[in-house]
Every structure is written in structure tokens, then in C-alpha cells.
Design an enzyme around this catalytic site. Structure first.
Site, PDB file in Angstrom:
ATOM      1  N   HIS A   1      80.861  26.817  44.317  1.00 33.96           N
ATOM      2  CA  HIS A   1      82.032  26.632  44.742  1.00 33.96           C
ATOM      3  C   HIS A   1      83.249  27.215  43.767  1.00 33.96           C
ATOM      4  O   HIS A   1      83.691  26.970  42.632  1.00 33.96           O
ATOM      5  CB  HIS A   1      83.531  25.221  45.452  1.00 33.96           C
ATOM      6  CG  HIS A   1      82.194  25.433  46.538  1.00 33.96           C
ATOM      7  ND1 HIS A   1      81.483  24.493  46.315  1.00 33.96           N
ATOM      8  CD2 HIS A   1      82.971  25.375  47.365  1.00 33.96           C
ATOM      9  CE1 HIS A   1      81.199  24.499  47.419  1.00 33.96           C
ATOM     10  NE2 HIS A   1      82.459  23.871  48.733  1.00 33.96           N
TER      11      HIS A   1
ATOM     12  N   HIS B   1      84.940  21.442  32.750  1.00 35.05           N
ATOM     13  CA  HIS B   1      84.764  22.593  31.919  1.00 35.05           C
ATOM     14  C   HIS B   1      83.875  21.908  30.646  1.00 35.05           C
ATOM     15  O   HIS B   1      82.343  22.368  30.133  1.00 35.05           O
ATOM     16  CB  HIS B   1      85.707  23.601  32.024  1.00 35.05           C
ATOM     17  CG  HIS B   1      85.691  24.589  33.084  1.00 35.05           C
ATOM     18  ND1 HIS B   1      87.619  24.755  33.481  1.00 35.05           N
ATOM     19  CD2 HIS B   1      85.426  24.630  34.636  1.00 35.05           C
ATOM     20  CE1 HIS B   1      87.620  24.905  34.770  1.00 35.05           C
ATOM     21  NE2 HIS B   1      86.020  24.560  35.112  1.00 35.05           N
TER      22      HIS B   1
ATOM     23  N   GLU C   1      81.546  32.182  47.093  1.00 34.23           N
ATOM     24  CA  GLU C   1      82.717  32.030  47.173  1.00 34.23           C
ATOM     25  C   GLU C   1      83.227  32.211  48.331  1.00 34.23           C
ATOM     26  O   GLU C   1      83.082  32.897  49.250  1.00 34.23           O
ATOM     27  CB  GLU C   1      83.615  33.195  45.750  1.00 34.23           C
ATOM     28  CG  GLU C   1      85.187  33.194  46.252  1.00 34.23           C
ATOM     29  CD  GLU C   1      86.120  31.401  46.712  1.00 34.23           C
ATOM     30  OE1 GLU C   1      85.847  30.939  45.688  1.00 34.23           O
ATOM     31  OE2 GLU C   1      87.047  31.004  47.068  1.00 34.23           O
TER      32      GLU C   1
ATOM     33  N   ASP D   1      81.580  22.060  43.892  1.00 31.64           N
ATOM     34  CA  ASP D   1      83.279  21.929  42.850  1.00 31.64           C
ATOM     35  C   ASP D   1      83.993  22.630  44.337  1.00 31.64           C
ATOM     36  O   ASP D   1      84.593  23.678  44.014  1.00 31.64           O
ATOM     37  CB  ASP D   1      83.549  23.225  41.681  1.00 31.64           C
ATOM     38  CG  ASP D   1      84.564  22.816  41.901  1.00 31.64           C
ATOM     39  OD1 ASP D   1      85.738  21.400  41.855  1.00 31.64           O
ATOM     40  OD2 ASP D   1      85.110  23.650  40.687  1.00 31.64           O
TER      41      ASP D   1
ATOM     42  N   SER E   1      84.832  28.202  36.458  1.00 32.37           N
ATOM     43  CA  SER E   1      83.634  27.502  35.399  1.00 32.37           C
ATOM     44  C   SER E   1      82.472  28.506  35.662  1.00 32.37           C
ATOM     45  O   SER E   1      81.856  29.367  34.890  1.00 32.37           O
ATOM     46  CB  SER E   1      82.821  27.155  36.560  1.00 32.37           C
ATOM     47  OG  SER E   1      83.285  26.965  38.236  1.00 32.37           O
TER      48      SER E   1
ATOM     49  N   ASN F   1      79.423  30.217  52.554  1.00 24.84           N
ATOM     50  CA  ASN F   1      79.408  29.385  52.412  1.00 24.84           C
ATOM     51  C   ASN F   1      78.590  29.158  51.084  1.00 24.84           C
ATOM     52  O   ASN F   1      77.368  28.961  51.493  1.00 24.84           O
ATOM     53  CB  ASN F   1      79.087  28.369  53.809  1.00 24.84           C
ATOM     54  CG  ASN F   1      79.312  27.039  53.753  1.00 24.84           C
ATOM     55  OD1 ASN F   1      79.143  26.196  52.692  1.00 24.84           O
ATOM     56  ND2 ASN F   1      79.427  26.003  54.557  1.00 24.84           N
ATOM     57  N   GLY F   2      79.098  28.576  49.996  1.00 18.72           N
ATOM     58  CA  GLY F   2      77.994  27.847  48.954  1.00 18.72           C
ATOM     59  C   GLY F   2      77.586  26.123  49.447  1.00 18.72           C
ATOM     60  O   GLY F   2      76.335  26.230  48.894  1.00 18.72           O
TER      61      GLY F   2
END
Ligand code: SAM
Length: 281
Positions: free
Chosen positions: A42, A19, A119, A165, A101, A144-145
């Protein structure tokens, strides 16, 4: 199989590293008036209650944000990050909530900037959607990211950051992040890409770095913070960020604060840090 829930890990030493890097990249993007695009492949849920049963289970936040919370000797960069978390806690003395995030980004985005938060988890997605409902320039999507890298790049703004991520529950994530960089870079070579990774087995990271080297992509910076020496037995010993097209100050900013984070997060002296180029300019 989606068993990973970030609520068990929020605010740990890996989140602190991730972060702070995220904040520094976004600060840099904001130096220009022109808007930018932020893709969080994500996202998790965005806001974590540290008094919840999940967060209290292993109290991982005590290895990260908890160690910085009351200090009065924070370097300026670390202070900016801790102040952001304090703001989420309404500047109350007790650390109760932690920002994921998406919320770090939401606090920093301006009117002209835009974000897409991805997500996949059926329990986490509704929480994410709920938490970001009030932001006009932030969209959430349950999908699906990894696929959104292909689907949404290049952004119309031609400036932006993609944060990748994944949970690395599945070994294939180590390959999927490399593929995402290749696909993203093909479409949007001037964008910044930040991959988070855990060091659970060093061999997986070495392979991932080798693969990135062979892509031919230039300007890839690796930043790592370890709390214990490498081991194949004891879970996550370190975490890192791999940044494609980092802002030019990121290398020196991280070199400035990592000795401090190493000292404060691992007072027992078992930690380590590094900042190095996988491929230079
Ligand atoms: N980026 C978040 C932060 O810093 O606060 C933490 C994300 S957490 C490490 C990974 C998240 O990815 C989990 O919430 C998990 O449910 C979600 N996830 C797993 N596979 C996914 C996929 N293929 N696409 C989108 N999300 C996924």
C-alpha cells in the site's frame, strides 16, 4: 470505496514511527552485499507536499516530523531519518516535502536491490507511477497490494521486506493483514514482514495480535508509540508496527529511541511506548 488519501496525514507521528522502523530494517538488509526485494503493498504516492491544501487541512505533520525538524539533540538513529527527509527538501531550512515509504526505500535501495510498489487508488496511482519513473529497479502497479504477497513471493533474491500499510478504512483490513502474513510466510518464511496499524479501538488490535499468536509463526515483535491513552472516541491515539523476523538489533534500537520520541512528540506527557514480543524465537 477508496476515500483514504495519505496526503492528509503525511509526516504525522505514525509516519515517523513507521518510517524509522522501515529505515532500520532496510539498513539491516543492506549489511549484506546480496540484493533484496522490497514489496510495498500500500504505497500511497511516495512524495507529499506539506504546503498543499490537503496536508495543511489538519497539519498533521506538525505532530510528527515537524517536532523533530529543528532539534539539535536527535539520537543518531532519529538523525539519520530526519537527514533523509532533509535531503528530500534539498537541505533547505523549511520543511516543505515529506517522503512516503516508497521514497524512503528508493533512497536506500542499491543497484542490486529491487522494489514493487502497489497502489489501488485511481488518483494516487498515476502520481506514484510518475514519481518513480526514473528508477530502473523499481516497478509500480495499480492493483490490490494484498494479492501481490501471494503473487510475488518468494522473491528470486530469497531476501527481502514486505511492508503492509493499509488504510484500515474497512474493518476487514485488520483480518486481511493477518491473512497476508500467513500467505507470505507459507511461501517465504525467512522474509521480514512489517505491518503498520493505528490504535483507534484497542479491541481490534488485541484481536489482531491474538490471531497472529495462533498462527504459530515465531519471532513477531510489536512496537507501539501512543500520543494519548486508549479511547474509543477520539480517533487514532497511537500507532504501531508488528514485525515478523525483525533484524536482531531492532528491539534494542527501538528501546533506545522511543523514550526520546515519546518525550519530543508528546511533551504534554500523555504519551507512552512499548516494545514487546508477540511470539519470541
Ligand atoms: N505506505 C505509505 C507510506 O508510508 O507513505 C502510506 C500508505 S496509506 C496508509 C494506504 C494507501 O493504500 C492509500 O494510498 C490507499 O489508496 C491505498 N490502498 C487502499 N487499499 C489498497 C489495496 N487493496 N491495495 C493497494 N493499495 C491500497
Amino acid at each position: 470505496m477508496l476515500s483514504y488519501r495519505h496526503s492528509f496525514h503525511a509526516g504525522n507521528h505514525a509516519d515517523v514511527l513507521k518510517h524509522i522502523v522501515l529505515m532500520l530494517i532496510l539498513e539491516n538488509l543492506k549489511q549484506k552485499e546480496k540484493g533484496f526485494y522490497y514489496l510495498d503493498t500500500h504505497s500511497g504516492v511516495g512524495l507529499y507536499r506539506l504546503l498543499s491544501a490537503e496536508a495543511q487541512k489538519n497539519a498533521e505533520f506538525e505532530t510528527g516530523i515537524g517536532k523533530l525538524w529543528d532539534r539539535d539533540d536527535l539520537p543518531e538513529i532519529v538523525k539519520r531519518y530526519v537527514d533523509m527527509i532533509k535531503k528530500i527538501n534539498h537541505n533547505k531550512p523549511q520543511l516543505r516535502e515529506y517522503a512516503g515509504s516508497p521514497l524512503i526505500a528508493a533512497q536506500m535501495l542499491r543497484e542490486q536491490d529491487r522494489a514493487l510498489l502497489m497502489e489501488l487508488h485511481p488518483s494516487d496511482y498515476p502520481l506514484l507511477r510518475q514519481n518513480f519513473r526514473q528508477y530502473k529497479n523499481i516497478m509500480t502497479k495499480q492493483d490490490n497490494g494484498f494479492q501481490q504477497v501471494k503473487a510475488t513471493l518468494p522473491p528470486k533474491e530469497r531476501r527481502g521486506l514486505v511492508l503492509i500499510d493499509p488504510p484500515y478504512e474497512l474493518k476487514e483490513d485488520y483480518q486481511l493483514v493477518v491473512n497476508a502474513i500467513i500467505e507470505g510466510y507459507k511461501r517465504f518464511a525467512t522474509g521480514t514482514y512489517a505491518i503498520w496499524y493505528p490504535v483507534v479501538r484497542r479491541s481490534y488490535i488485541k484481536r489482531m495480535v491474538k490471531e497472529l499468536e495462533t498462527t504459530g509463526i515465531r519471532k513477531i515483535l510489536q512496537i507501539e508509540l501512543a500520543v494519548r491513552p486508549d479511547s474509543d472516541q477520539r480517533g487514532m491515539t497511537a500507532s504501531g508496527m508488528i514485525v515478523v523476523n525483525p533484524p536482531w538489533q531492532l528491539e534494542s534500537q527501538m528501546k533506545e529511541i522511543l523514550p526520546y520520541l515519546n518525550k519530543v512528540l508528546t511533551p504534554e506527557g500523555t504519551g507512552n511506548w512499548k516494545v514487546s514480543w508477540i511470539t519470541p524465537e
